[in-house]
Design an enzyme around this catalytic site. Structure first.
Site, PDB file in Angstrom:
ATOM      1  N   LYS A   1      14.735   3.088 -45.551  1.00 28.66           N
ATOM      2  CA  LYS A   1      13.368   3.466 -46.491  1.00 28.66           C
ATOM      3  C   LYS A   1      13.508   3.854 -47.670  1.00 28.66           C
ATOM      4  O   LYS A   1      12.746   3.190 -48.492  1.00 28.66           O
ATOM      5  CB  LYS A   1      12.630   4.454 -45.555  1.00 28.66           C
ATOM      6  CG  LYS A   1      11.600   5.167 -46.320  1.00 28.66           C
ATOM      7  CD  LYS A   1      11.117   6.518 -45.823  1.00 28.66           C
ATOM      8  CE  LYS A   1      12.045   7.484 -46.442  1.00 28.66           C
ATOM      9  NZ  LYS A   1      11.765   8.935 -45.861  1.00 28.66           N
TER      10      LYS A   1
ATOM     11  N   ASP B   1       5.641   3.130 -44.667  1.00 27.20           N
ATOM     12  CA  ASP B   1       6.064   3.467 -45.868  1.00 27.20           C
ATOM     13  C   ASP B   1       6.114   2.594 -46.819  1.00 27.20           C
ATOM     14  O   ASP B   1       5.919   2.311 -48.138  1.00 27.20           O
ATOM     15  CB  ASP B   1       7.432   4.460 -45.939  1.00 27.20           C
ATOM     16  CG  ASP B   1       6.996   5.988 -45.310  1.00 27.20           C
ATOM     17  OD1 ASP B   1       5.887   6.284 -45.018  1.00 27.20           O
ATOM     18  OD2 ASP B   1       7.684   6.802 -45.460  1.00 27.20           O
TER      19      ASP B   1
ATOM     20  N   GLU C   1       6.669  15.899 -43.301  1.00 22.04           N
ATOM     21  CA  GLU C   1       5.588  15.526 -42.483  1.00 22.04           C
ATOM     22  C   GLU C   1       4.638  16.540 -41.778  1.00 22.04           C
ATOM     23  O   GLU C   1       3.618  16.349 -41.684  1.00 22.04           O
ATOM     24  CB  GLU C   1       6.087  14.235 -41.708  1.00 22.04           C
ATOM     25  CG  GLU C   1       6.443  12.873 -42.273  1.00 22.04           C
ATOM     26  CD  GLU C   1       7.561  12.796 -42.944  1.00 22.04           C
ATOM     27  OE1 GLU C   1       8.198  13.832 -43.547  1.00 22.04           O
ATOM     28  OE2 GLU C   1       7.919  11.872 -43.408  1.00 22.04           O
TER      29      GLU C   1
ATOM     30  N   ASN D   1       1.413   8.699 -45.978  1.00 22.74           N
ATOM     31  CA  ASN D   1       2.329   9.918 -46.187  1.00 22.74           C
ATOM     32  C   ASN D   1       3.599   9.766 -46.739  1.00 22.74           C
ATOM     33  O   ASN D   1       4.274  10.061 -46.232  1.00 22.74           O
ATOM     34  CB  ASN D   1       2.336  10.490 -44.748  1.00 22.74           C
ATOM     35  CG  ASN D   1       2.649  11.918 -45.068  1.00 22.74           C
ATOM     36  OD1 ASN D   1       2.906  12.568 -46.103  1.00 22.74           O
ATOM     37  ND2 ASN D   1       2.966  12.572 -43.745  1.00 22.74           N
TER      38      ASN D   1
ATOM     39  N   ASP E   1      16.944  15.064 -43.631  1.00 20.31           N
ATOM     40  CA  ASP E   1      16.180  14.098 -42.679  1.00 20.31           C
ATOM     41  C   ASP E   1      17.104  14.022 -41.283  1.00 20.31           C
ATOM     42  O   ASP E   1      16.834  14.265 -40.177  1.00 20.31           O
ATOM     43  CB  ASP E   1      15.905  12.682 -43.132  1.00 20.31           C
ATOM     44  CG  ASP E   1      14.888  12.670 -44.143  1.00 20.31           C
ATOM     45  OD1 ASP E   1      14.259  13.876 -44.687  1.00 20.31           O
ATOM     46  OD2 ASP E   1      14.685  11.529 -44.813  1.00 20.31           O
TER      47      ASP E   1
ATOM     48  N   LYS F   1       6.033   5.014 -39.324  1.00 16.29           N
ATOM     49  CA  LYS F   1       6.221   5.502 -40.794  1.00 16.29           C
ATOM     50  C   LYS F   1       7.619   4.825 -41.151  1.00 16.29           C
ATOM     51  O   LYS F   1       7.708   4.346 -42.505  1.00 16.29           O
ATOM     52  CB  LYS F   1       6.302   6.891 -40.858  1.00 16.29           C
ATOM     53  CG  LYS F   1       6.541   7.398 -42.304  1.00 16.29           C
ATOM     54  CD  LYS F   1       6.240   9.003 -42.425  1.00 16.29           C
ATOM     55  CE  LYS F   1       6.182   9.303 -43.837  1.00 16.29           C
ATOM     56  NZ  LYS F   1       7.557   9.166 -44.626  1.00 16.29           N
TER      57      LYS F   1
ATOM     58  N   HIS G   1       7.299  11.064 -37.432  1.00 10.55           N
ATOM     59  CA  HIS G   1       8.249  10.153 -36.891  1.00 10.55           C
ATOM     60  C   HIS G   1       9.502  10.846 -36.326  1.00 10.55           C
ATOM     61  O   HIS G   1       9.996  10.298 -35.437  1.00 10.55           O
ATOM     62  CB  HIS G   1       8.376   8.943 -37.672  1.00 10.55           C
ATOM     63  CG  HIS G   1       8.793   9.373 -39.110  1.00 10.55           C
ATOM     64  ND1 HIS G   1       9.776   8.681 -39.796  1.00 10.55           N
ATOM     65  CD2 HIS G   1       8.522  10.462 -39.999  1.00 10.55           C
ATOM     66  CE1 HIS G   1      10.157   9.385 -40.992  1.00 10.55           C
ATOM     67  NE2 HIS G   1       9.302  10.389 -41.088  1.00 10.55           N
ATOM     68  N   ARG G   2      10.111  11.536 -37.282  1.00 10.77           N
ATOM     69  CA  ARG G   2      11.373  12.234 -36.802  1.00 10.77           C
ATOM     70  C   ARG G   2      11.442  13.232 -35.446  1.00 10.77           C
ATOM     71  O   ARG G   2      12.231  13.397 -34.832  1.00 10.77           O
ATOM     72  CB  ARG G   2      12.081  12.799 -37.911  1.00 10.77           C
ATOM     73  CG  ARG G   2      12.317  12.059 -39.035  1.00 10.77           C
ATOM     74  CD  ARG G   2      13.292  12.412 -39.986  1.00 10.77           C
ATOM     75  NE  ARG G   2      13.192  11.541 -41.406  1.00 10.77           N
ATOM     76  CZ  ARG G   2      13.791  10.146 -41.202  1.00 10.77           C
ATOM     77  NH1 ARG G   2      14.199   9.776 -40.068  1.00 10.77           N
ATOM     78  NH2 ARG G   2      13.528   9.510 -42.362  1.00 10.77           N
TER      79      ARG G   2
HETATM   80  O1  LIG Z   1      14.338  10.010 -52.199  1.00  8.70           O
HETATM   81  C1  LIG Z   1      14.202   9.916 -51.142  1.00  8.70           C
HETATM   82  O2  LIG Z   1      14.274   8.630 -50.672  1.00  8.70           O
HETATM   83  C2  LIG Z   1      14.025  10.835 -50.259  1.00  8.70           C
HETATM   84  C3  LIG Z   1      14.315  12.334 -50.337  1.00  8.70           C
HETATM   85  C4  LIG Z   1      14.226  13.259 -49.448  1.00  8.70           C
HETATM   86  O3  LIG Z   1      13.129  13.970 -49.837  1.00  8.70           O
HETATM   87  P1  LIG Z   1      13.521  15.402 -50.676  1.00  8.70           P
HETATM   88  O4  LIG Z   1      14.023  15.073 -51.683  1.00  8.70           O
HETATM   89  O5  LIG Z   1      11.780  15.842 -50.846  1.00  8.70           O
HETATM   90  O6  LIG Z   1      14.019  16.560 -49.750  1.00  8.70           O
HETATM   91  C5  LIG Z   1      14.137  12.927 -47.969  1.00  8.70           C
HETATM   92  O7  LIG Z   1      13.755  13.865 -47.211  1.00  8.70           O
HETATM   93  C6  LIG Z   1      13.180  11.616 -47.926  1.00  8.70           C
HETATM   94  O8  LIG Z   1      13.095  11.353 -46.628  1.00  8.70           O
HETATM   95  C7  LIG Z   1      13.627  10.551 -48.519  1.00  8.70           C
HETATM   96  C1  LIG Z   2      10.355  13.396 -45.639  1.00  8.80           C
HETATM   97  C2  LIG Z   2      10.366  12.043 -45.203  1.00  8.80           C
HETATM   98  O1  LIG Z   2       9.613  11.335 -45.643  1.00  8.80           O
HETATM   99  P1  LIG Z   2       8.998  11.226 -47.118  1.00  8.80           P
HETATM  100  O2  LIG Z   2       9.734   9.867 -47.831  1.00  8.80           O
HETATM  101  O3  LIG Z   2       7.473  10.888 -46.953  1.00  8.80           O
HETATM  102  O4  LIG Z   2       9.311  12.511 -47.761  1.00  8.80           O
HETATM  103  C3  LIG Z   2      11.146  11.446 -43.869  1.00  8.80           C
HETATM  104  O5  LIG Z   2      11.140  10.343 -43.836  1.00  8.80           O
HETATM  105  O6  LIG Z   2      11.640  12.391 -43.164  1.00  8.80           O
END
Ligand SMILES: O=C(O)C1=C[C@@H](OP(=O)(O)O)[C@@H](O)[C@H](O)C1
Ligand SMILES: C=C(OP(=O)(O)O)C(=O)O
Length: 426
Positions: free
Chosen positions: A22, A49, A342, A94, A314, A412, A386-387
């Site tokens: 993702k 997403d 989330e 989201n 995550d 998601k 989702h998690r």
């Molecule tokens: O930059 C990214 O791709 C992400 C950063 C993390 O968030 P935070 O930096 O808010 O912890 C993670 O939890 C999210 O799922 C994806």
């Molecule tokens: C925190 C998460 O998503 P987001 O990219 O929306 O922050 C996640 O995927 O666990």
């Protein structure tokens, strides 16, 4: 409400080819749109997403072609910032990886955009990013509550310059300003206030920017220097690594109830910090084998461990349900920002773990999980997270079934999760 009951699974084994990451998919789509030339992306994640990012690019007039069940995408970059002066409203669900980076890119583009999302998006703070962009004279207004989306952005050419950004709640704010900085007229110096969280996600951002031809000087995650007036250049082909957070559920299943499970599409050279989830499993007792393009986990007796998981928030959620199968308590430390994702993940995890019989101590920024002698059946609320849904599938590896409420919330990031998980049962 739809539910899914997973019957007890005696053993798991097999191989899973992971869907694309993702974090990488949404970064590459944005960088490819801003770059000069066409980027041919393969193993793109097909999930909600990513759809939100693609819809935003469509609205902004970016040309791209999806094929191979939406896992291949040829993006025709515009070689600079967006230019779409007519007013737009974009719904970003989201998806933090769409909302945050787009906010920065749009603030510096010739656009007039309102960014909206799901109700939970309006509870996820974005004030640190908006405060930072305003130091570059960005014109961003909250249309609902102060510090939260929705946002109205009247984009304009920004000069860059010095900026202070609070990194203590989310690394995505820094990712957002890093990605736009090279396209601004002047050079930028970004100073981090507060202790930067989720640092490995910044490594992903910097690695991807580098592949698009832009170098950032990282002064020990305290200050970042970026030259202005640069151009992203398409690297041509791009294969998205498998999603390391999605891998965690399969690797944990093997550690709990293997057989062995091999996940392919990531390996020892992967850029995602969440591959280090496998190190945590190893510390709990699992056997881990690393290849160039796979990680394989084999079962062993698991012991509870006490660790700081700030770098892998995550995948750390998967440790919380793996803890149900370990000997002794497991402590997951330094994950305050679980509360602004989330759902409030510290509260949600504590509530649902207790339902299956665990003793749980929920701290301000930690969780201590002591497993019960035997797990109880429960209907697990998933909070549109989702998690939560994916983590609690692991309960079926006990002698009891588990019911997952609203299993489709995995859309998601991983729409086909439950069918892949069930295929590993043997
Ligand atoms: O930059 C990214 O791709 C992400 C950063 C993390 O968030 P935070 O930096 O808010 O912890 C993670 O939890 C999210 O799922 C994806
Ligand atoms: C925190 C998460 O998503 P987001 O990219 O929306 O922050 C996640 O995927 O666990």
């Amino acid at each position: 409400m739809k539910t899914l009951t997973l019957n007890p699974i005696a053993k798991v084994a097999g191989e899973v080819h992971l869907p694309g990451s993702k974090s990488i998919s949404n970064r590459v789509l944005l960088l490819a749109a801003l770059a000069k030339g066409t980027t041919h992306i393969t193993n793109l994640l097909d999930s909600d997403d990513i759809k939100h990012m693609l819809n935003a690019l469509t609205a902004l007039g970016i040309g791209y072609k999806l094929s191979d069940c939406r896992t291949r995408c040829d993006v025709h970059g515009i070689g600079g910032l967006f230019n779409h002066p007519q007013a737009l409203t974009m719904f970003l669900g989201n998806a933090g990886t769409a909302m945050r980076p787009l906010t920065a890119a749009l603030a510096a583009s010739n656009v007039d955009v309102t960014l909206t999302g799901e109700p939970r998006m309006y509870e996820r703070p974005i004030g640190h990013l908006v405060d930072a962009l305003r130091q570059w004279q960005a014109d961003i207004r909250y249309t609902g509550s102060e510090d939260f989306p929705p946002l109205h952005i009247k984009g304009k050419a920004l000069q860059g310059g010095s900026m202070q950004i609070d990194g203590s709640i989310s690394s995505q704010f820094l990712t957002a300003v890093l990605m736009v900085a090279p396209l601004l007229a002047g050079d930028s110096e970004i100073d981090i206030t507060g202790e930067l969280v989720s640092k490995p996600y910044i490594d992903i951002t910097l690695a991807l920017m580098q592949r698009f031809g832009v170098t950032v000087q990282n002064h020990n995650y305290k200050r970042f220097s970026i030259k202005g007036n640069q151009l992203y250049r398409s690297p041509g082909q791009w294969l998205v690594e498998g999603d390391a957070s999605s891998a965690s559920y399969f690797l944990a299943a093997a550690a709990i109830k293997g057989g062995s499970i091999k996940v392919t599409g990531i390996g020892k050279h992967a850029v995602q910090g969440d591959i280090h989830f496998a190190d945590a499993l190893e510390a709990m007792g699992a056997e881990v084998e690393w290849g160039d393009d796979y990680i394989m986990v084999t079962r062993n007796t698991l012991n509870g461990i006490d660790r700081d998981y700030n770098a892998i928030p995550d995948a750390a959620m998967t440790i919380a349900t793996t803890a149900l199968f370990a000997k002794g308590p497991t402590v997951i430390r330094n994950v305050y920002n679980w509360r602004v994702k989330e759902t409030d993940r510290l509260a949600a995890m504590a509530t649902e773990l207790r339902k299956v019989g665990a003793e749980v101590e929920e701290g301000h920024d930690y969780l201590k999980v002591t497993p019960p002698a035997t797990l109880k059946h429960a209907s697990i609320a998933t909070y549109n997270d989702h998690r939560m849904a994916m983590c609690f599938s692991l309960v079926a590896l006990s002698d009891t079934s588990v019911t997952i409420e609203d299993p489709d919330c995995t859309a998601k990031t991983f729409p086909h999760y439950f069918s892949l998980f069930q295929q590993l049962a043997c």
